[in-house]
Design a protein around this motif. Sequence first.
Motif, PDB file in Angstrom:
ATOM      1  N   THR A  55     -61.186 -69.216 -55.560  1.00  0.00           N
ATOM      2  CA  THR A  55     -60.298 -70.107 -54.830  1.00  0.00           C
ATOM      3  C   THR A  55     -60.282 -69.704 -53.356  1.00  0.00           C
ATOM      4  N   PHE A  56     -60.329 -68.379 -53.136  1.00  0.00           N
ATOM      5  CA  PHE A  56     -60.251 -67.866 -51.770  1.00  0.00           C
ATOM      6  C   PHE A  56     -61.343 -66.829 -51.536  1.00  0.00           C
ATOM      7  N   ASP A  57     -61.659 -66.621 -50.264  1.00  0.00           N
ATOM      8  CA  ASP A  57     -62.532 -65.492 -49.913  1.00  0.00           C
ATOM      9  C   ASP A  57     -61.705 -64.214 -49.865  1.00  0.00           C
ATOM     10  N   ALA A 101     -58.583 -65.171 -41.496  1.00  0.00           N
ATOM     11  CA  ALA A 101     -58.660 -66.605 -41.209  1.00  0.00           C
ATOM     12  C   ALA A 101     -59.475 -66.859 -39.934  1.00  0.00           C
ATOM     13  N   ALA A 116     -62.677 -67.047 -43.059  1.00  0.00           N
ATOM     14  CA  ALA A 116     -62.537 -66.923 -44.511  1.00  0.00           C
ATOM     15  C   ALA A 116     -61.448 -67.860 -45.026  1.00  0.00           C
ATOM     16  N   ARG A 117     -61.673 -68.408 -46.218  1.00  0.00           N
ATOM     17  CA  ARG A 117     -60.580 -69.113 -46.901  1.00  0.00           C
ATOM     18  C   ARG A 117     -59.610 -68.035 -47.337  1.00  0.00           C
ATOM     19  N   THR A 118     -58.425 -68.034 -46.758  1.00  0.00           N
ATOM     20  CA  THR A 118     -57.511 -66.903 -46.904  1.00  0.00           C
ATOM     21  C   THR A 118     -56.193 -67.341 -47.519  1.00  0.00           C
ATOM     22  N   ALA A 119     -55.635 -66.487 -48.387  1.00  0.00           N
ATOM     23  CA  ALA A 119     -54.284 -66.710 -48.887  1.00  0.00           C
ATOM     24  C   ALA A 119     -53.442 -65.486 -48.595  1.00  0.00           C
ATOM     25  N   TYR A 124     -53.249 -71.554 -38.532  1.00  0.00           N
ATOM     26  CA  TYR A 124     -54.594 -71.388 -39.080  1.00  0.00           C
ATOM     27  C   TYR A 124     -54.787 -72.351 -40.251  1.00  0.00           C
ATOM     28  N   ASN A 157     -57.137 -72.666 -42.374  1.00  0.00           N
ATOM     29  CA  ASN A 157     -57.747 -72.082 -43.577  1.00  0.00           C
ATOM     30  C   ASN A 157     -56.929 -70.945 -44.163  1.00  0.00           C
ATOM     31  N   THR A 214     -53.575 -70.122 -46.435  1.00  0.00           N
ATOM     32  CA  THR A 214     -52.570 -70.676 -47.338  1.00  0.00           C
ATOM     33  C   THR A 214     -51.499 -69.623 -47.589  1.00  0.00           C
ATOM     34  N   ALA A 274     -60.606 -64.172 -55.754  1.00  0.00           N
ATOM     35  CA  ALA A 274     -61.033 -63.995 -54.361  1.00  0.00           C
ATOM     36  C   ALA A 274     -62.149 -62.957 -54.283  1.00  0.00           C
TER      37      ALA A 274
END
Lengths: 627, 466
Positions: free
Chosen positions: A5-7, A25, A29-32, A114, A116, A118, A147
């Motif tokens: 789902t995330f990097d 971010a 990177a797709r970040t949470a 940002y 990207n 979440t 991730a």
Amino acid sequence: MITNTFDVIVIGGGHAGAEAAAAAARFGARTALVTHKLSTIGEMSCNPAIGGLGKGHLVREVDALDGVMGRAADRGGIQFRMLNRSKGPAVRGPRTQADRQLYREAVQDILREYPNLTLIEDGVEDLIVEHDRVAGVIGQSGRSWRAGAVVVTTGTFLKGLIHIGEKRIPAGRVGEAPAIGLSDRLYGLGLTMGRLKTGTPARLRSSSIDWSGIEMQPADADPIPFSFLNDRITVPQIACGITWTSAEVHAVIGDNIHKSAVYSGAIAGRGPRYCPSIEDKVKRFADRDKHQVFLEPEGLPGSEYGDTVYPNGISTSLPEDVQEAFIRKIAGLERVEIQRFGYAIEYDYVDPRELTPDLAVKKLPGLYLAGQINGTTGYEEAAGQGLVAGLNAARFAAGNDPYILDRSRAYIGVMIDDLVTRGVSEPYRMFTSRAEYRLTLRADNADQRLTEEGVSAGVVGSKRREAFHVKRSSIDAARERLQSLTLTPNEARAQGIHVNQDGKRRNGLELMGYDAVDFAKLRAVWPELSDVTPQVAEQMEIEAQYAGYLDRQEADIVAFRRDEDMRMPADLDYRAIGGLSNEAKDKLSTVRPATLGQAARIEGMTPGAITAVLGYLKRAAKKSARG
Amino acid sequence: MARGPSDTIIALASGSGRAGVAVIRISGGGSAALLKGMTRLPTSGTGEAGGGVSRETSSTFPRPRHAVIRTLHDDQGGFLDEALVLWMPAPHSYTGEDVAELHVHGGPAVVEAVIGAALKTRLCRIAEPGEFTRRAFDAGRMDLTQAEAIGDLIDAETEGQRRQAGRLYQGEAARVFEGWRGLLVSAMAALEASIDFPDEADIPGEINLTALEPIEALAVDLEAALGDAGRLASVRDGFRIAILGPPNAGKSSLMNRLARREAAIVSPIPGTTRDVVEVRLVLAGYPVWVADTAGLREAADAIEAEGIRRALTRAEEADLRIWVSDASDVSRETSSTFREGDLRVLNKADLLNGDSPPLAGSEDVFVVSARTGAGLDPLERRLAQIVRDRLETDEAPLVTRARHRELVEEALAAIERGLEGARIGIGAELVSEDLRLAARALGRITGSIDAEDLLDRIFSQFCVGK
């Protein structure tokens, strides 16, 4: 095939977590960011201030790498002061007190910018580990996210335990549950861990303080922003108060010292020597009849925290009744109302020697740690590590090499090197005296040291990159002009500048090396310099003032980098190196230094041991060259 | 076998040549196996004397640090020698590794046979020069100054050198260097505290010049130690005496008398000695170099001119000059370069026919005959006394090595820069930088430097922390 789902997932929303998430971010990177309470992202749990000596340097470096803290502090700062203003530029430290609400909101606003990144509200209970690397996190809600890399920034929440007198309350902060499952997971990985403690003072109601007899310390008249992107501060500035403890106060504390959690033996963790509790001060420095207490408002008048004061200097774990008794003996606080009592908190930390200099856990690829979990204290220390961990987690997830800052480049590099090389025996705080290249690593030139590097590391956005390039060209242009403008000794004398009558022409930079000559003086000699901005002029003055010292330091840095460039293989078998004592072998195997320079900085490492390692490396290199 | 720092090494540790006892030292992981093989013990199992079995027999492995008698055999079982054997397991040994010492009978053939048999097992190789000490240093068994002192101790030929190296080895010098560094760290702590804790009531805000007073004193000490270094270099490298004078005054004969051998060619032809000839002797327990030089006169040719130039250079460098002249012809004396403290020798007393030469009887004028040896005893006694007076002292020798000297000079330069800076009012961070460089230079002598020291000092001296 399972897709991530995330990097990068960042656990925790404190100062390390916010920087880590933002850095990942910025890298793309797709970040949470997962935290148990979104509303407390960017919370100042302790002292409502950002910066200081060494710490201000860290904030400027975080900002130079396009981080969050400097910008947030500029939006939340209510008492900007340049510490050591009268001293040399290398040891000036920008600091501000902050309105806790304004600061927290600023951090949250910046994070929301940002696209990207979440933000997820959930407590993280465990990590997903697959094929000997980290693969995601599991929340208390039962949800899980996959991730490529995970950054843990849990602050004091790992098995946090609050002490007030004899009372013990499991908590990460007052009223917030500790993280137990995650701590067990880290123990389960076989990481060396320990307990540290820190403390916080009671919070006081401002309107119940008698301010009439209290000395006030105003903010600077010309507040200097933290961020290189800001040229002025628009937040209103306030003053803070200074009062003192007395023999009477000390007597109350001394009579009750056995009730303090620290002195009753209830606390196993070690606390910081530079931030002692008032019990410590009274006991260890018994000859002092008074100690300073700063009364620092936690917010602008009329705001959420406008009526709360942080009494800096009296952190304590004494029982509530004793706290109230001694605080009310302090001048101005005779009728004070206590909003919340002080406490000591113990928490788990991971021995940072478990980490490589990119803050990755050696034993579990993909896992990164930052902040108090690594044994540090302070928002700024946390932010610096958060940025490095977040960036490297993103680089790892994307298959890039780590980005490492060494001691000669940044205070962040000094801090991380100290941590991963020497470990900690008390919560680690930055001081300017920790940086051997202090004259080079200044708060004023953090952008010149780091922004370009940050661009190539992928952590600096386009807006900052462009702003920096503009500034750099004007600095280069000014330097060139100063080098081309010269005076003979006679011409100089005619301008009131007294130099040796040796017939040598001196250029503008050389002339500024004389005490009485600053940029304004040069501008009087050469009116064409009048278009140089004050920031650039200041840089020229500093370069001129430190000229000889910076040259010597540069030579030092070259020698330092020689050892830093000698990489140590990650799988080096220290047992196989002859001529090493068992003690040296143990130490090297624990730390697994990344470079020969780092090996030499391990505590107790002898020059002989380093020579043996060097000899081994050279022979190994020769052997592999022969192939 | 391939050479490596982890090999087991063997070497004769005592002097070579005939002696009552010769000591062969073995160090490294293979020492136990080698010792077992040579004393014909089973190589498997521990083989060590069990705790309960206290009786030492020839069939047990020696207890650590107990001298035992063992018969040494070669690989064919042939008798090599009966030896006193010492077993010193790691880490409590000279090198920090497993060490065995074999005290064998001191004939060269025995030593050669034992070492030869050991090498034949392929369990060890011959140690390189200094390798035992190198391993001891690598294992952290001694600091740099001690390791260097071991070399000096082994090389010590004279009593003076032995005493000097002994002091260094006992760590006296290291303690002094550390003491100096400690002074710097203390002074820095005061500066650093004012930098890192400016808001603290406990800490003075400005540069505290009194904090630098011990550093002023330290600078004087360093200068003295460096000045002293000349004397100490003499102890290490020899006291230098130059013999000067006109041609054919008998300089070479005098030197030969002092050296008691024919080191220089003696001839009646003026200008025979064209270069500097040196002999080494021991006076009052110190090494002394005596240099015979070309006679000083208007040179007849370019070679002689060069010889005279060298003679004058040597005279400049010498710790003591002896001016020799012909007692019967003092008019030729080149006294223009005569200095206070030089000795005057009137040679060829045997040709005087009982006449008393001018200057005779004054202090430091000696009437001798190098040919017959008359009058030499008082001269030698006086030389020994001068050497002793100049070299002997009860103070710890400090800066004896070029490496130490350079680092002390570096430290002194940084300190002087810092003190000068403090006087003219430069920033505390710059003074501190210079002191840091000085402390680092001194730390390099013994191999320690640590920023934590500084913080420890600050936290113990001041109450800091808001």
